[in-house]
Design a protein around this motif. Sequence first.
Motif: not given
Length: 150
Positions: A4-8, A41-45, A114-121
């Motif tokens: 389950e995701p940490d945050f919805d 926050i994704v792609n931290t690397e 979070y694969d199907d979600e839209d992310f902000e830049k």
Amino acid sequence: MKGEPDFDADEAMLIDSEGAVLGRLASTLASESLDGEKIVIVNTENIVVSGEKSEVVDDYRGKVERSVDRGPFHPRRPEGVANRAVRGMLPYKKQRGKDALSRVRFYVGVPAEYDDEDFEKPDKVLDDIGRGGYVTLGEISEKIGANVTW
């Protein structure tokens, strides 16, 4: 529970940090989390640190090597380094700062939930750092001895 995701995704701000400058991103995240916003926050690397590559890596390596025995302990993995940068911009010893830091989650890559979600830049990205070099947190982590699994 695991899986389950940490945050919805509906209640959290989702940010793809590809090419974001660490200090600028950290200050934005700190102020947003103090205002009560939940942030993923994704792609931290792929977050960048501006400066000459060898100098930046030597600085982080020095921090890690000094903290071997008794502390303060410095993280080696990208999500830990980014989390430490945000923590440094919060009053983390007070309850308000602890609560704000608990509303921020960093991930290497994009988790399955979070694969199907839209992310902000983020607003300030690599284009804004001007002349001079930069290095990604993934590269820094590899050089200072992190267990590379990304």
